[in-house]
Enzyme design. Structure first.
Site, mmCIF file in Angstrom:
data_model
loop_
_atom_site.group_PDB
_atom_site.id
_atom_site.type_symbol
_atom_site.label_atom_id
_atom_site.label_comp_id
_atom_site.label_asym_id
_atom_site.label_seq_id
_atom_site.Cartn_x
_atom_site.Cartn_y
_atom_site.Cartn_z
ATOM 1 N N ARG A 166 0.808 -1.262 0.000
ATOM 2 C CA ARG A 166 -0.084 -0.049 -0.090
ATOM 3 C C ARG A 166 0.835 1.371 0.250
ATOM 4 N NH1 ARG A 166 -2.258 1.210 5.335
ATOM 5 N NH2 ARG A 166 -0.881 3.197 5.203
ATOM 6 N N HIS B 92 -4.097 4.835 4.014
ATOM 7 C CA HIS B 92 -4.965 3.720 4.123
ATOM 8 C C HIS B 92 -6.183 4.373 3.157
ATOM 9 C CE1 HIS B 92 -7.957 0.650 5.358
ATOM 10 N NE2 HIS B 92 -8.638 1.736 6.118
ATOM 11 N N TYR C 261 2.809 6.234 11.887
ATOM 12 C CA TYR C 261 3.094 4.927 12.249
ATOM 13 C C TYR C 261 3.821 4.120 11.478
ATOM 14 C CZ TYR C 261 -0.668 4.066 8.741
ATOM 15 O OH TYR C 261 -1.571 3.881 7.662
HETATM 16 C C1 LIG Z 1 -15.622 -5.859 10.703
HETATM 17 C C2 LIG Z 1 -14.457 -4.631 10.524
HETATM 18 N N1 LIG Z 1 -13.517 -4.344 11.399
HETATM 19 C C3 LIG Z 1 -13.025 -3.081 11.349
HETATM 20 C C4 LIG Z 1 -13.130 -2.123 10.431
HETATM 21 C C5 LIG Z 1 -12.278 -0.974 10.134
HETATM 22 N N2 LIG Z 1 -11.304 -1.313 9.203
HETATM 23 C C6 LIG Z 1 -11.385 -0.500 7.809
HETATM 24 S S1 LIG Z 1 -9.982 -0.988 6.754
HETATM 25 C C7 LIG Z 1 -9.376 -1.924 8.028
HETATM 26 C C8 LIG Z 1 -8.045 -2.557 7.678
HETATM 27 C C9 LIG Z 1 -8.211 -3.611 6.625
HETATM 28 O O1 LIG Z 1 -6.917 -3.870 6.197
HETATM 29 P P1 LIG Z 1 -6.880 -5.116 5.000
HETATM 30 O O2 LIG Z 1 -7.765 -5.956 5.179
HETATM 31 O O3 LIG Z 1 -5.280 -5.382 4.824
HETATM 32 O O4 LIG Z 1 -7.118 -4.181 3.752
HETATM 33 P P2 LIG Z 1 -6.441 -2.932 3.316
HETATM 34 O O5 LIG Z 1 -7.040 -1.886 3.621
HETATM 35 O O6 LIG Z 1 -4.854 -3.053 3.423
HETATM 36 O O7 LIG Z 1 -6.429 -2.968 1.747
HETATM 37 C C10 LIG Z 1 -10.024 -2.029 9.136
HETATM 38 C C11 LIG Z 1 -9.719 -2.441 10.587
HETATM 39 C C12 LIG Z 1 -13.980 -2.428 9.428
HETATM 40 N N3 LIG Z 1 -14.085 -1.783 8.265
HETATM 41 N N4 LIG Z 1 -14.678 -3.635 9.293
#
Ligand SMILES: Cc1ncc(C[n+]2csc(CCOP(=O)(O)OP(=O)(O)O)c2C)c(N)n1
Ligand SMILES: [Mg+2]
Length: 388
Positions: free
Chosen positions: A282, A286, A295
């Site tokens: 990434r 985010h 971070y």
């Molecule tokens: C069930 C749930 N928990 C927490 C969140 C908050 N949240 C949004 S994106 C994210 C991180 C996701 O990371 P990843 O799966 O690695 O995908 P990336 O964003 O890196 O593509 C979190 C914790 C959410 N959207 N849904």
């Protein structure tokens, strides 16, 4: 492909086997860690492994190239619009274009796609107009349903929640004897959600025609992969459920296409699911609500700039005589122009009626919700917005 009984496989470059728990620094060689081979066809210098080159037609190569450039142009424009206050929160996909375009390239219109939120490049390929996606990210509810005749789920923001429905769609295909498959993507972080484990297990047991693409981009907001798994490798999550699994250089468009193509063939031959761990990074925020400098050390990002999926593919296409410096500029300008046209169409569209968000859950709206709707309209009126 590695299965549980093959977990001593070498890397494709023949390097020594590394124990799954060997620590690796993100900025040395983040690709060849762990004990599962990594498929790479186009290295970061754009050099092709001749034995593995899928020899795609020139038309396919150029179509895929333009899709990657268009995804990046859309990405950059959306960031600008958000910073101008004319777009909602947006999740950039810069640097992950090979991963996202490669995973839908082998799909037909009758196959299904279940994306997470960072997948707009693939959605464009699948038939979503860019103004439609702009409405979606601007928060208009009419942006969420897929266009007519596009077999996609609306993208999932609740991480991992769409993986079970994707498996359900796949099981439905088997039940109806349809010769199709589903591609579902989710992040390294989402792979820790319980629902994803349930989905993997169902798919494995029922041999559902599903391709799981786990996009390992190093981070889940501020959580690095070393806190996501003690294993360094996400493909083991597939293996542990009995699913043939592979690690792929997710910044290599040819490897992504080949891995997904093979997985879709297996699915359509009744051989069940495949788990693809796509190793990418990434590069950006985010979302636009995030500030990674809080971070992560920016030094970590630098080596990934050299692994740019678009740059290495341009080198490959130039070496094949399909692309020149002028042609690169032309593709870029035409993609930027297409995005600007979509932006202007989006700006010219009327906003959605906010009251409609109450209309889609119940056939007849419960009293309590009606009261909330009234209250909402009253507050909108106070702000000079009258939609009733
Ligand atoms: C069930 C749930 N928990 C927490 C969140 C908050 N949240 C949004 S994106 C994210 C991180 C996701 O990371 P990843 O799966 O690695 O995908 P990336 O964003 O890196 O593509 C979190 C914790 C959410 N959207 N849904
Ligand atoms: Mg992630």
């Amino acid at each position: 492909m590695a299965t549980e009984d093959q977990d001593t496989a070498r890397t494709t470059s023949g390097e020594e086997v590394v124990s799954p728990n060997t620590p690796s620094a993100m900025n040395t060689d983040p690709i060849n860690v762990g004990h599962i081979e990594v498929l790479q066809i186009l290295n970061e210098h754009g050099e092709v492994d001749k034995g593995l080159d899928p020899k795609l037609s020139n038309e396919t190569l150029m179509r895929v190239y333009r899709a990657m450039v268009l995804a990046r142009a859309f990405d950059q424009r959306m960031l600008t619009m958000q910073r101008q206050g004319r777009m909602g929160t947006f999740a950039p996909n810069i640097g992950q274009e090979a991963c996202i375009i490669g995973q839908v390239t082998p799909l037909t219109r009758d196959d299904w796609y279940a994306p997470s939120y960072r997948s707009f490049g693939a959605q464009i390929v699948r038939g979503w107009s860019m103004e439609h996606l702009m409405r979606l990210w601007a928060g208009f509810h009419d942006g969420f349903p897929p266009p007519k005749d596009v077999n996609d789920l609306p993208f999932s923001i609740v991480i991992g929640s769409h993986v079970l429905p994707a498996v359900g769609i796949g099981m439905g295909m088997t039940y109806k004897k349809q010769n199709n498959c589903v591609v579902v993507n989710f992040g390294d972080g989402a792979s820790s959600q319980g629902a994803v484990s349930e989905a993997l297990n169902f798919a494995a047991v029922y041999k559902a025609p599903v391709v799981f693409v786990c996009e390992n981009n190093g981070w889940a907001i501020s959580t690095p992969i070393k806190k996501q798994t003690a294993n360094e490798v996400f493909a083991t999550r597939g293996i542990s459920f009995g699913i043939p699994s592979i690690r792929v250089d997710g910044n290599d468009i040819l490897a992504m296409i080949c891995a997904t193509e093979e997985a879709t063939k297996r699915a359509k031959n009744g051989e069940g699911p495949t788990f693809i761990e796509a190793i990418t990074y990434r590069m950006s925020l985010h979302t636009t609500a995030d500030d990674p400098s809080v971070y992560r050390d920016e030094k970590e990002v630098e080596p990934w700039e050299k692994r740019c999926p678009i740059a290495r593919f341009e080198t490959y296409l130039k070496n094949k005589g399909l692309l020149t410096a002028d042609a690169i500029q032309e593709v870029l300008e035409s993609c930027e122009q297409e995005v600007i046209e979509a932006r202007d169409t989006f700006y010219s569209m009327p906003p959605a009626n906010p009251g409609e968000i109450f209309n889609h859950l119940y056939e007849s709206i419960p009293e309590e919700l009606k009261e909330q709707r009234e209250e909402y309209f009253r507050r909108l009126k106070e702000k000079g917005i009258d939609y009733e």
